[in-house]
Design a protein around this motif. Sequence first.
Motif, PDB file in Angstrom:
ATOM      1  N   ILE A   1       0.906  -1.168  -0.024  1.00 36.71           N
ATOM      2  CA  ILE A   1      -0.038  -0.028   0.051  1.00 36.71           C
ATOM      3  C   ILE A   1       0.951   1.174  -0.039  1.00 36.71           C
ATOM      4  O   ILE A   1       1.728   1.234   0.956  1.00 36.71           O
ATOM      5  CB  ILE A   1      -0.880   0.056   1.252  1.00 36.71           C
ATOM      6  N   GLY A   2       0.634   2.013  -0.903  1.00 41.37           N
ATOM      7  CA  GLY A   2       1.684   3.245  -1.116  1.00 41.37           C
ATOM      8  C   GLY A   2       0.684   4.497  -0.710  1.00 41.37           C
ATOM      9  O   GLY A   2      -0.327   4.768  -0.599  1.00 41.37           O
ATOM     10  N   ILE A   3       1.658   5.506  -0.142  1.00 43.17           N
ATOM     11  CA  ILE A   3       1.161   6.782   0.508  1.00 43.17           C
ATOM     12  C   ILE A   3       2.176   7.717  -0.404  1.00 43.17           C
ATOM     13  O   ILE A   3       3.399   7.811  -0.130  1.00 43.17           O
ATOM     14  CB  ILE A   3       1.251   7.071   1.675  1.00 43.17           C
ATOM     15  N   ILE A   4       1.610   8.672  -0.880  1.00 42.53           N
ATOM     16  CA  ILE A   4       2.325   9.606  -1.754  1.00 42.53           C
ATOM     17  C   ILE A   4       2.008  11.184  -1.362  1.00 42.53           C
ATOM     18  O   ILE A   4       0.749  11.576  -1.479  1.00 42.53           O
ATOM     19  CB  ILE A   4       2.346   9.575  -3.394  1.00 42.53           C
ATOM     20  N   GLY A   5       2.974  11.832  -0.999  1.00 43.73           N
ATOM     21  CA  GLY A   5       2.677  13.487  -0.434  1.00 43.73           C
ATOM     22  C   GLY A   5       3.100  14.237  -1.465  1.00 43.73           C
ATOM     23  O   GLY A   5       4.034  14.126  -2.074  1.00 43.73           O
TER      24      GLY A   5
ATOM     25  N   SER B   1      -1.620  17.792  -0.908  1.00 47.36           N
ATOM     26  CA  SER B   1      -2.725  16.643  -0.991  1.00 47.36           C
ATOM     27  C   SER B   1      -1.822  15.439  -0.801  1.00 47.36           C
ATOM     28  O   SER B   1      -0.437  15.183  -0.854  1.00 47.36           O
ATOM     29  CB  SER B   1      -3.484  16.729  -2.250  1.00 47.36           C
ATOM     30  N   VAL B   2      -2.284  14.359  -0.467  1.00 46.38           N
ATOM     31  CA  VAL B   2      -1.587  13.021  -0.418  1.00 46.38           C
ATOM     32  C   VAL B   2      -2.742  12.075  -1.018  1.00 46.38           C
ATOM     33  O   VAL B   2      -3.773  11.956  -0.884  1.00 46.38           O
ATOM     34  CB  VAL B   2      -1.505  12.664   1.158  1.00 46.38           C
ATOM     35  N   LEU B   3      -2.171  10.949  -1.911  1.00 41.62           N
ATOM     36  CA  LEU B   3      -2.634   9.999  -2.475  1.00 41.62           C
ATOM     37  C   LEU B   3      -2.395   8.784  -1.934  1.00 41.62           C
ATOM     38  O   LEU B   3      -1.175   8.363  -1.607  1.00 41.62           O
ATOM     39  CB  LEU B   3      -2.053   9.923  -3.917  1.00 41.62           C
TER      40      LEU B   3
ATOM     41  N   GLY C   1       3.048  20.630  -5.816  1.00 44.12           N
ATOM     42  CA  GLY C   1       4.541  20.434  -6.109  1.00 44.12           C
ATOM     43  C   GLY C   1       5.143  19.153  -6.584  1.00 44.12           C
ATOM     44  O   GLY C   1       6.343  19.016  -6.770  1.00 44.12           O
ATOM     45  N   ARG C   2       4.107  18.074  -6.723  1.00 44.70           N
ATOM     46  CA  ARG C   2       4.259  16.820  -7.098  1.00 44.70           C
ATOM     47  C   ARG C   2       3.076  16.362  -7.755  1.00 44.70           C
ATOM     48  O   ARG C   2       2.127  16.356  -7.490  1.00 44.70           O
ATOM     49  CB  ARG C   2       4.782  16.058  -5.866  1.00 44.70           C
ATOM     50  N   MET C   3       3.638  16.089  -9.027  1.00 43.97           N
ATOM     51  CA  MET C   3       2.567  15.465 -10.063  1.00 43.97           C
ATOM     52  C   MET C   3       2.727  13.917 -10.264  1.00 43.97           C
ATOM     53  O   MET C   3       3.709  13.327 -10.140  1.00 43.97           O
ATOM     54  CB  MET C   3       2.676  15.924 -11.631  1.00 43.97           C
ATOM     55  N   VAL C   4       1.527  13.402  -9.759  1.00 45.01           N
ATOM     56  CA  VAL C   4       1.472  12.014  -9.904  1.00 45.01           C
ATOM     57  C   VAL C   4       0.605  11.405 -11.173  1.00 45.01           C
ATOM     58  O   VAL C   4      -0.440  11.845 -11.463  1.00 45.01           O
ATOM     59  CB  VAL C   4       0.886  11.380  -8.543  1.00 45.01           C
ATOM     60  N   GLN C   5       1.148  10.848 -11.954  1.00 42.58           N
ATOM     61  CA  GLN C   5       0.566   9.968 -13.166  1.00 42.58           C
ATOM     62  C   GLN C   5      -0.350   8.587 -12.917  1.00 42.58           C
ATOM     63  O   GLN C   5       0.472   7.665 -12.323  1.00 42.58           O
ATOM     64  CB  GLN C   5       1.578   9.792 -14.343  1.00 42.58           C
TER      65      GLN C   5
ATOM     66  N   VAL D   1       0.490   3.485 -11.357  1.00 42.95           N
ATOM     67  CA  VAL D   1       0.777   4.680 -10.608  1.00 42.95           C
ATOM     68  C   VAL D   1       2.032   5.348 -10.363  1.00 42.95           C
ATOM     69  O   VAL D   1       3.019   4.718 -10.066  1.00 42.95           O
ATOM     70  CB  VAL D   1       0.283   4.932  -9.086  1.00 42.95           C
ATOM     71  N   LYS D   2       2.517   6.405 -11.261  1.00 44.21           N
ATOM     72  CA  LYS D   2       4.018   6.868 -11.347  1.00 44.21           C
ATOM     73  C   LYS D   2       4.241   8.139 -10.583  1.00 44.21           C
ATOM     74  O   LYS D   2       3.473   9.099 -10.681  1.00 44.21           O
ATOM     75  CB  LYS D   2       4.303   7.031 -12.711  1.00 44.21           C
ATOM     76  N   VAL D   3       5.409   8.001  -9.942  1.00 42.24           N
ATOM     77  CA  VAL D   3       5.701   9.499  -9.161  1.00 42.24           C
ATOM     78  C   VAL D   3       7.180   9.769  -9.925  1.00 42.24           C
ATOM     79  O   VAL D   3       8.143   9.431  -9.521  1.00 42.24           O
ATOM     80  CB  VAL D   3       5.974   9.083  -7.925  1.00 42.24           C
ATOM     81  N   PRO D   4       7.044  10.741 -10.963  1.00 42.36           N
ATOM     82  CA  PRO D   4       8.077  10.929 -11.972  1.00 42.36           C
ATOM     83  C   PRO D   4       9.194  11.587 -11.158  1.00 42.36           C
ATOM     84  O   PRO D   4      10.226  11.297 -11.482  1.00 42.36           O
ATOM     85  CB  PRO D   4       7.359  11.849 -12.996  1.00 42.36           C
TER      86      PRO D   4
END
Length: 292
Positions: free
Chosen positions: A32-36, A40-42, A147-151, A166-169
Amino acid sequence: MPEPVVHIEGVQELARDVVVIPNRQVQLVPNIGIIGGGHSVLVVETGMGPRNAEKVLEFAADFAKGRKLYLTTTHFHPEHAFGAQVFAGGATFLVNREQAEDLKVKGPGYLEMFKGLGEPVARQLEGVELAEPDVVFDQEYDLDLGGRMVQLRATGRAHSKGDQVVKVPDADVLFTGDLAEAGQFAIFPWFPPYDTDVSGTRWLAVMQRLAAEGARVVVPGHGEVGGPQLLADVRDYLELLRDETWVRRDSAVSEQTIVEEISALMIQRHPEWAGQEWIEKGVGCLCSEHPA
């Protein structure tokens, strides 16, 4: 079957403001991923059922520290998406259109099928209500976390009809869902006549593309976090599985003989991999896709 319970322990930091709650090699527990980002947080995946999802949401809310929450899932299967109801009102749930359709049309059947896998699984699925996504997109969605784009990228039919990665470039991190597993044979949900959406040939094409693109960090659906070699290993396995199945199919060998010969070959090559039962499913799928 062990209890498919998410434990919030051993959380791994993959990059700045990117962590993964590892599945600890427990069946039917996903990574399980958490991306900040700045505002916002995904969250990527819910765990199986509302009690697992409640723990994930609690951790994510603490991680977010007041930032807005989003949720996405890599595909509709129960351990990945059947906790989304817990996030309703607290997070914006977004998935690709094919996955939303899978959840709506096939979700109820999968709920009943998984309840039949045993009491530990049935317990986690008590009280499941299949959630409707708040945002549905076609093929691509770029989510600005500040400040962070998630694809979010739909791959098309592969492990399921509605797979997405889900990509975090900026961190070069890729979440694959069950398109890639670490230390395990590829999971082919090939259950004719009930479910035949998995496609070995399309899955291979997706993995060829993902392996060519590479990623510094690869988070598989299940198993240890790895690097680009993980993508190459899955690609190579699917390619060999296809080639060995089709050359035997060309020789009019029976499907049972194909299963026996290829199972022996693959286990010899990867004796340490789990999920040997999925080899037979993969052979069945690829036999159906043989260009006769």
